[in-house]
Design a protein around this motif. Structure first.
Motif, PDB file in Angstrom:
ATOM      1  N   ALA A 185       0.816  -0.937   0.058  1.00 16.18           N
ATOM      2  CA  ALA A 185      -0.174   0.169  -0.207  1.00 16.18           C
ATOM      3  C   ALA A 185       0.899   0.940  -0.222  1.00 16.18           C
ATOM      4  O   ALA A 185       0.858   1.789   0.605  1.00 16.18           O
ATOM      5  CB  ALA A 185      -1.543  -0.316   0.519  1.00 16.18           C
ATOM      6  N   GLU A 186       1.943   1.214  -1.106  1.00 15.28           N
ATOM      7  CA  GLU A 186       2.626   2.044  -1.124  1.00 15.28           C
ATOM      8  C   GLU A 186       2.328   3.881  -1.405  1.00 15.28           C
ATOM      9  O   GLU A 186       3.281   4.479  -1.663  1.00 15.28           O
ATOM     10  CB  GLU A 186       4.061   1.367  -2.030  1.00 15.28           C
ATOM     11  N   GLY A 187       1.543   4.007  -2.683  1.00 19.89           N
ATOM     12  CA  GLY A 187       1.488   4.244  -3.080  1.00 19.89           C
ATOM     13  C   GLY A 187       0.856   5.614  -2.806  1.00 19.89           C
ATOM     14  O   GLY A 187       0.759   6.900  -3.009  1.00 19.89           O
ATOM     15  N   ARG A 188      -0.434   5.609  -1.333  1.00 17.73           N
ATOM     16  CA  ARG A 188      -0.913   6.692  -0.906  1.00 17.73           C
ATOM     17  C   ARG A 188       0.366   6.673   0.046  1.00 17.73           C
ATOM     18  O   ARG A 188       0.411   8.384   0.579  1.00 17.73           O
ATOM     19  CB  ARG A 188      -2.050   5.886   0.096  1.00 17.73           C
ATOM     20  N   LEU A 189       1.149   6.228   0.061  1.00 21.71           N
ATOM     21  CA  LEU A 189       2.604   6.951   0.753  1.00 21.71           C
ATOM     22  C   LEU A 189       3.326   8.229  -0.038  1.00 21.71           C
ATOM     23  O   LEU A 189       3.695   9.212   0.616  1.00 21.71           O
ATOM     24  CB  LEU A 189       3.420   5.890   1.603  1.00 21.71           C
ATOM     25  N   ILE A 190       3.412   7.636  -1.196  1.00 22.40           N
ATOM     26  CA  ILE A 190       4.007   9.243  -1.927  1.00 22.40           C
ATOM     27  C   ILE A 190       3.250   9.797  -2.243  1.00 22.40           C
ATOM     28  O   ILE A 190       3.703  11.285  -1.957  1.00 22.40           O
ATOM     29  CB  ILE A 190       4.955   8.287  -3.323  1.00 22.40           C
ATOM     30  N   LEU A 191       1.984   9.060  -2.727  1.00 26.10           N
ATOM     31  CA  LEU A 191       0.492  10.996  -2.288  1.00 26.10           C
ATOM     32  C   LEU A 191       0.452  11.437  -1.504  1.00 26.10           C
ATOM     33  O   LEU A 191       0.243  12.898  -1.569  1.00 26.10           O
ATOM     34  CB  LEU A 191      -0.719  10.286  -2.873  1.00 26.10           C
ATOM     35  N   ALA A 192       0.955  11.398  -0.540  1.00 22.01           N
ATOM     36  CA  ALA A 192       0.725  12.036   0.869  1.00 22.01           C
ATOM     37  C   ALA A 192       1.577  13.656   0.876  1.00 22.01           C
ATOM     38  O   ALA A 192       1.404  14.326   1.087  1.00 22.01           O
ATOM     39  CB  ALA A 192       1.061  11.019   2.011  1.00 22.01           C
ATOM     40  N   ASP A 193       2.668  12.781   0.636  1.00 19.79           N
ATOM     41  CA  ASP A 193       4.048  13.752   0.459  1.00 19.79           C
ATOM     42  C   ASP A 193       3.211  14.526  -0.636  1.00 19.79           C
ATOM     43  O   ASP A 193       3.626  16.323  -0.328  1.00 19.79           O
ATOM     44  CB  ASP A 193       5.194  13.698   0.257  1.00 19.79           C
ATOM     45  N   ALA A 194       2.899  14.395  -1.498  1.00 23.13           N
ATOM     46  CA  ALA A 194       2.765  15.122  -3.080  1.00 23.13           C
ATOM     47  C   ALA A 194       1.513  15.947  -2.420  1.00 23.13           C
ATOM     48  O   ALA A 194       1.879  17.268  -3.034  1.00 23.13           O
ATOM     49  CB  ALA A 194       2.723  14.389  -4.411  1.00 23.13           C
ATOM     50  N   LEU A 195       0.794  15.151  -1.831  1.00 24.72           N
ATOM     51  CA  LEU A 195      -0.565  16.654  -1.310  1.00 24.72           C
ATOM     52  C   LEU A 195      -0.100  17.400  -0.496  1.00 24.72           C
ATOM     53  O   LEU A 195      -0.650  18.837  -0.807  1.00 24.72           O
ATOM     54  CB  LEU A 195      -1.580  14.984  -1.241  1.00 24.72           C
ATOM     55  N   CYS A 196       0.798  17.662   0.603  1.00 26.27           N
ATOM     56  CA  CYS A 196       1.082  18.371   1.387  1.00 26.27           C
ATOM     57  C   CYS A 196       1.726  19.537   0.050  1.00 26.27           C
ATOM     58  O   CYS A 196       1.477  20.610   0.984  1.00 26.27           O
ATOM     59  CB  CYS A 196       2.011  16.973   2.511  1.00 26.27           C
ATOM     60  N   TYR A 197       2.965  19.237  -0.573  1.00 31.30           N
ATOM     61  CA  TYR A 197       3.448  19.879  -1.426  1.00 31.30           C
ATOM     62  C   TYR A 197       2.268  20.513  -2.190  1.00 31.30           C
ATOM     63  O   TYR A 197       2.813  22.078  -2.357  1.00 31.30           O
ATOM     64  CB  TYR A 197       4.278  19.046  -1.792  1.00 31.30           C
ATOM     65  N   ALA A 198       1.664  19.725  -2.839  1.00 31.36           N
ATOM     66  CA  ALA A 198       0.595  20.726  -3.688  1.00 31.36           C
ATOM     67  C   ALA A 198      -0.057  22.043  -2.616  1.00 31.36           C
ATOM     68  O   ALA A 198      -0.071  22.798  -3.486  1.00 31.36           O
ATOM     69  CB  ALA A 198      -0.982  19.626  -4.111  1.00 31.36           C
ATOM     70  N   HIS A 199       0.059  22.119  -1.722  1.00 31.12           N
ATOM     71  CA  HIS A 199      -0.987  23.015  -1.278  1.00 31.12           C
ATOM     72  C   HIS A 199       0.182  24.610  -1.005  1.00 31.12           C
ATOM     73  O   HIS A 199      -0.623  25.077  -0.945  1.00 31.12           O
ATOM     74  CB  HIS A 199      -0.986  22.692   0.427  1.00 31.12           C
ATOM     75  N   THR A 200       1.157  24.530  -1.188  1.00 31.45           N
ATOM     76  CA  THR A 200       2.219  25.627  -1.012  1.00 31.45           C
ATOM     77  C   THR A 200       1.708  25.899  -1.982  1.00 31.45           C
ATOM     78  O   THR A 200       2.060  27.758  -2.097  1.00 31.45           O
ATOM     79  CB  THR A 200       3.617  24.791  -0.978  1.00 31.45           C
ATOM     80  N   PHE A 201       1.091  25.201  -3.033  1.00 30.95           N
ATOM     81  CA  PHE A 201       0.752  26.655  -4.914  1.00 30.95           C
ATOM     82  C   PHE A 201      -0.681  27.742  -4.778  1.00 30.95           C
ATOM     83  O   PHE A 201      -0.972  27.937  -4.909  1.00 30.95           O
ATOM     84  CB  PHE A 201       0.806  25.474  -5.822  1.00 30.95           C
ATOM     85  N   ASN A 202      -1.591  27.412  -3.548  1.00 25.00           N
ATOM     86  CA  ASN A 202      -2.545  27.720  -2.891  1.00 25.00           C
ATOM     87  C   ASN A 202      -3.378  27.858  -4.572  1.00 25.00           C
ATOM     88  O   ASN A 202      -3.771  28.229  -5.077  1.00 25.00           O
ATOM     89  CB  ASN A 202      -2.161  29.297  -2.734  1.00 25.00           C
ATOM     90  N   PRO A 203      -4.061  25.997  -5.251  1.00 20.61           N
ATOM     91  CA  PRO A 203      -4.549  25.695  -5.869  1.00 20.61           C
ATOM     92  C   PRO A 203      -6.204  26.479  -5.731  1.00 20.61           C
ATOM     93  O   PRO A 203      -6.423  26.088  -4.706  1.00 20.61           O
ATOM     94  CB  PRO A 203      -4.143  24.632  -6.241  1.00 20.61           C
ATOM     95  N   ARG A 204      -6.850  25.978  -6.777  1.00 20.43           N
ATOM     96  CA  ARG A 204      -8.333  25.905  -7.185  1.00 20.43           C
ATOM     97  C   ARG A 204      -8.521  24.713  -6.509  1.00 20.43           C
ATOM     98  O   ARG A 204      -9.474  25.267  -6.687  1.00 20.43           O
ATOM     99  CB  ARG A 204      -8.433  27.077  -8.252  1.00 20.43           C
ATOM    100  N   ALA A 205      -8.137  24.269  -7.433  1.00 23.60           N
ATOM    101  CA  ALA A 205      -8.629  22.814  -7.032  1.00 23.60           C
ATOM    102  C   ALA A 205      -7.511  21.930  -7.465  1.00 23.60           C
ATOM    103  O   ALA A 205      -6.513  22.139  -7.884  1.00 23.60           O
ATOM    104  CB  ALA A 205      -9.625  22.002  -8.191  1.00 23.60           C
ATOM    105  N   ILE A 206      -7.632  20.882  -6.629  1.00 24.63           N
ATOM    106  CA  ILE A 206      -6.069  19.604  -6.489  1.00 24.63           C
ATOM    107  C   ILE A 206      -7.351  18.365  -6.590  1.00 24.63           C
ATOM    108  O   ILE A 206      -8.400  18.216  -6.485  1.00 24.63           O
ATOM    109  CB  ILE A 206      -5.770  19.513  -5.366  1.00 24.63           C
TER     110      ILE A 206
END
Length: 513
Positions: free
Chosen positions: A359-380
């Motif tokens: 169940a590794e995919g959710r581990l790498i996505l967890a960090d990517a999602l955290c980083y995604a928020h730094t761009f103040n996106p309209r949607a993720i």
């Protein structure tokens, strides 16, 4: 060079021109036409282009269709030889009812799907006859016709000595060229994702994946920035969950970050796309069964569709800003790999008990999602071949969507109706959140309290723990990763789904900016 021969056909008061390439001894030309069902007496109705061709032949095509057997139902075909000197091979395909439109039960535009399937089948029939230049009937929907032709002809044979005949396609007549060219780009975008997913894992490593996307985006360098973040950067970002997965492999991880600036002067926040990029998934210490493990070369399908979507958006010059993130690595069972029961820390500080290394995919996505928020996106929107449970739930009929936003769901759903590459909303209840937060050793457990129950839902609940954005959606594409015969305009193999839906979604957002 000999001049082009041109046949001008009068069609409904205007000129429809059929182009012919010079007869240089190498071109084998073909034509793909459509026929609609009409009435209950097995009668038929030619498309506008087919009717023009028939008129030029003094009705010979219609006569042959009438005497060649039962009427052409949807999915049926006829091939005629020697009808026209410019087109020695003519394939005629059944399109079903002309005005089928959007079907609420199926959640797609039936007419568009019929056109895609028919034009795909026609092009493949001529390809099998080693025809290398095919003109395609628009069937009054040039974009769908182009998508069907381009998607239908794709086959991954790069590593074979004997390859399929390469076919050049073009729109027959002077129809909707803008729609045709748009359909070509949509089809080529999905084919890029298919190419990446189908390639062997020793040919598409994390580094090669990133280099390939960089090369594709070089054509649009004015509006695109590509950052291939190395392991040192990943460590600086404290992406402990991502690093815990990558450490089991000899291949170095890459965090691929793409910026498409379609509106450089626009202050509007970007659309953020995140794709799971496991270029090979052995399962790690929780090793997968050997049967079918070779298909795990496509476990980077999320990253492939995200990156292909951005390449397509750039080619279409969409007036929108998009940021794409793809954590790329392998999941391998070495002496350095995660062990069941290990605890790792994600970028946002939450600790994770890794009870199943598969169940590794959710581990790498967890960090990517955290980083995604730094761009103040309209949607993720994150996309991942995340769970076998998703395949069990929906099969290959649709991509499962988990979202905290009714608005975002509506936008994704509308886009999927147009593309025929459907999505279906799945539950995101607190019921599932409680299962992943009930962990003996850490803040979260990566498989949840009941690992076999609602696996796709608990995986989505896990990802939600790393999301604070108001508009977020998780697309689990495990069920649509490959195609056997379910989608008639795709050959057997990796599907590249739902690239066209992502592009259509971005295009619709762009039109509202």
């Amino acid at each position: 060079m000999l001049p082009l021969r041109r046949a001008f056909l009068a069609v409904r008061g205007r000129q429809c021109r059929l182009y012919s390439t010079p007869n240089n001894g190498n071109a084998r030309k073909g034509l793909v036409l459509g026929v609609y069902e009409e009435g209950e007496d097995c009668s038929f109705r030619l498309t506008e282009t087919a009717a023009g061709f028939d008129k030029a032949l003094s009705g010979k095509l219609s006569d042959l269709l009438k005497i060649s057997g039962p009427a052409l139902k949807k999915g049926k075909n006829r091939i005629f030889y020697g009808l026209h000197e410019d087109f020695p091979f003519v394939a005629v395909l059944g399109l079903g009812k002309k005005n089928a439109g959007v079907c609420g039960a199926e959640n797609w535009d039936t007419c568009k799907e019929n056109i895609r399937a028919a034009m795909s089948a026609g092009c493949r029939l001529l390809q099998d006859l080693e025809v290398n230049h095919v003109e395609v009937d628009s069937c009054d929907d040039a974009q769908s016709a182009a998508e069907g032709a381009i998607l239908g002809l794709f086959q991954y044979d790069q590593l074979k000595s004997k390859k399929k005949t390469k076919v050049i396609t073009q729109l027959c007549g002077s129809g909707d060229m803008a729609g045709w060219e748009k359909g070509i780009l949509y089809g080529e975008g999905q084919n890029l994702a298919r190419l990446l997913m189908e390639a062997p894992a020793n040919h598409i490593t994390p580094t090669v994946f990133a280099d390939t996307i960089e090369e594709k985006l070089a054509l649009y360098a004015e509006h695109v920035a590509v950052h291939k973040r190395p392991q040192a950067w990943i460590e600086e970002q404290q992406m402990g969950a991502f690093l815990s997965v990558s450490k089991g492999s000899e291949e170095p991880p890459v965090f691929l970050e793409l910026h498409y600036n379609g509106c450089p002067d626009n202050t509007q926040a970007p659309l953020l796309l995140v794709g799971k990029g496991i270029t090979f998934d052995s399962g790690g210490i929780s090793l997968k069964p050997s049967s079918g493990m070779d298909a795990m070369r496509a476990d980077m399908g999320g990253a492939a569709t995200v990156c292909a979507s951005i390449v397509t958006a750039a080619a279409l010059k969409l007036p929108i800003n998009i940021v794409g993130l793809a954590p790329l690595c392998e999941n391998m069972p070495s002496g350095k790999a995660n062990k069941p029961g290990d605890v790792v820390k994600a970028k946002n500080g939450k600790t994770i008990q890794v009870d199943n290394t598969d169940a590794e995919g959710r581990l790498i996505l967890a960090d990517a999602l955290c980083y995604a928020h730094t761009f103040n996106p309209r949607a993720i929107v994150n996309i991942a071949t995340l769970t076998g449970a998703m395949d069990v739930a929906l099969g290959s009929a649709a991509t499962g969507v988990f979202t905290n936003s009714d608005w975002l769901w509506e936008q994704l759903h509308k886009a999927s109706v147009v593309t025929g590459d459907r999505v279906w909303r799945m539950p995101l209840y607190q019921h599932y959140t409680r299962q992943v937060t009930d962990s003996q050793l850490a803040d979260l457990n990566n498989i949840g309290k009941y690992s076999r129950s609602g696996g796709a839902c608990t995986a989505a609940a896990f990802l939600r723990e790393f999301v604070t954005a108001t508009h977020w959606a998780h697309l689990d594409i495990a069920g649509v990763m490959s195609n056997k015969d379910e989608v008639p305009y795709l050959r057997k193999g990796m599907s590249g789904r739902p690239t066209r839906t992502l592009v259509e979604f971005a295009s619709r957002l762009a039109s509202k900016t």
